[in-house]
Design an enzyme around this catalytic site. Structure first.
Site, PDB file in Angstrom:
ATOM      1  N   HIS A 163       1.644   4.165  -3.221  1.00 37.16           N
ATOM      2  CA  HIS A 163       1.608   5.941  -3.063  1.00 37.16           C
ATOM      3  C   HIS A 163       2.582   6.332  -3.872  1.00 37.16           C
ATOM      4  CE1 HIS A 163      -1.824   6.633  -0.333  1.00 37.16           C
ATOM      5  NE2 HIS A 163      -1.136   5.817   0.406  1.00 37.16           N
ATOM      6  N   GLU A 198      -5.857   7.249  -1.049  1.00 43.93           N
ATOM      7  CA  GLU A 198      -5.972   5.878  -0.406  1.00 43.93           C
ATOM      8  C   GLU A 198      -6.437   4.768  -1.014  1.00 43.93           C
ATOM      9  OE1 GLU A 198      -4.192   5.667   2.393  1.00 43.93           O
ATOM     10  OE2 GLU A 198      -3.462   7.587   2.272  1.00 43.93           O
ATOM     11  N   HIS A 250       0.720  -1.126  -0.133  1.00 41.56           N
ATOM     12  CA  HIS A 250       0.144   0.002   0.130  1.00 41.56           C
ATOM     13  C   HIS A 250       0.971   1.474   0.032  1.00 41.56           C
ATOM     14  CE1 HIS A 250      -3.291   3.016   1.220  1.00 41.56           C
ATOM     15  NE2 HIS A 250      -2.272   3.573   2.008  1.00 41.56           N
ATOM     16  N   GLU A 251       1.876   1.243   0.795  1.00 44.40           N
ATOM     17  CA  GLU A 251       2.765   2.300   1.020  1.00 44.40           C
ATOM     18  C   GLU A 251       3.634   2.431  -0.283  1.00 44.40           C
ATOM     19  OE1 GLU A 251       2.397   4.783   3.279  1.00 44.40           O
ATOM     20  OE2 GLU A 251       0.664   3.477   4.288  1.00 44.40           O
TER      21      GLU A 251
END
Length: 347
Positions: free
Chosen positions: A196, A246, A192-193
């Site tokens: 980004h 997000e 997920h990070e």
């Protein structure tokens, strides 16, 4: 972070509200009353009716609009139009500055590179990187020339947090492992990070910051009220945009972790654990409208909706064979119960 301009699982800081000075009017008996100064509002109205001022305002807004329109591009996954003008070089410089600042704050708590937890994060993140390099939908230019480095911060007082900075510096706080619980949970957070940065969300946030400041200034000049304007700006622009980013990172990260042969179904369990943690620490369910992140329940619904595609990618990646090999590798390095390392609570 999940990250301020740098996305993370932490709650971003907000600038303090500007104090509006009240004026007073006295009466003979000494009593006073207060009212807000509407001088700013009258000044803004005067500008609109002045021919010379209107000319300069038209030039400014016309030039700004042209600059905005010519720097729109399509965001990954959602396909929304987004405004990005920050060049990659500046994004990396800001990432490097943030990295040096983080090192000053956390250097005494960073685990050594040969610590089992650091090696585990390094191994999992390496698989995510490899999967991203093979994903046809990933912009490979975001991976070129990056020197990746893992940092595990052993600070029991810090809230669960993890983020990836522009330039490839990865930070995971030790309290996050208690929520991740296993490799697949940690892969959910890391992917997920990482997503980004693949989607250039940091550059998008940096690009929009001057726009938000300009809109806030115009609203203040027009109304003379700061607090309500900030609330409207956050509720109608900043926070919805952040929640969109997000959600994009959730989707990109889920597909990458599935391609890396991590079980996509664990993403749902991870967010269920995160939801329980949020309710325990906050004492109540947060309102999504006033949050920079989607509500955990919403994220769980999204993950369930995307699982069919994620499972398809998992199966296409021949993960059955890889999983057997990886389990043998894990047993040889971490012992017969490799997930036991996630019970780490500092030393």
């Amino acid at each position: 972070m999940f990250r301020t301009f740098i996305r993370s699982w932490a709650i971003p800081l907000r600038p303090p509200n500007t104090i509006i000075r009240p004026t007073t009017r006295s009466f003979q008996n000494g009593a006073t009353y207060r009212r807000f100064n509407n001088k700013q509002s009258r000044s803004f109205t005067n500008l609109l009716f002045d021919p010379v001022s209107r000319k300069y305002l038209a030039l400014i807004f016309g030039g700004g609009s042209l600059f905005y329109v010519t720097h729109l591009e399509e965001a990954p996954v959602s396909g929304r139009n987004r405004f990005i003008w920050i060049p990659r070089s500046l994004e990396l410089k800001i990432g490097d500055y943030t990295y040096r600042s983080m090192l000053r704050d956390t250097s005494s708590a960073i685990l050594p590179s040969n610590h089992p937890l650091t090696k585990k994060v390094e191994t999992i993140f390496g698989r995510i990187l490899d999967a991203a390099s093979k994903d046809p939908s990933v912009d490979k230019t975001q991976l070129e020339g990056i020197k990746w480095k893992i940092h595990v911060v052993n600070d029991p007082r810090a809230p669960p947090n993890a983020f990836v900075l522009p330039g490839g510096k990865v930070f995971v706080f030790s309290s996050m492992f208690n929520i991740c619980q296993n490799d697949d949970g940690l892969a959910t957070v890391l992917s997920h990070e990482f997503a980004h940065q693949l989607a250039r969300h940091t550059a998008e946030n940096l690009s929009k910051a001057p726009v938000y400041s300009l809109i806030g200034t115009i609203m203040y000049l027009a109304t003379g009220v700061e607090g309500i304007n900030s609330l409207l700006l956050d509720g109608l622009l900043r926070m919805p945009a952040s929640r969109q980013m997000e959600t994009e990172a959730d989707y990109i990260g889920l597909m990458i972790m599935s391609r890396a042969c991590f079980h996509p179904a664990e993403s749902v369990k991870l967010w269920q654990r995160m939801s329980r943690f949020e309710k325990q620490t906050r004492g109540q369910v947060g309102f999504e409208f006033l949050s920079t992140h989607p509500a955990s329940d919403r994220r769980i619904e999204n993950m369930k909706k995307w699982l069919e595609k994620a499972n398809s990618i998992y199966e296409q990646s021949d993960c059955g064979t890889f999983g057997s090999y990886y389990n043998n590798f894990q047993n040889s390095v971490f012992g017969s119960n490799p997930d036991a390392i996630f019970s780490f609570r500092g030393y």
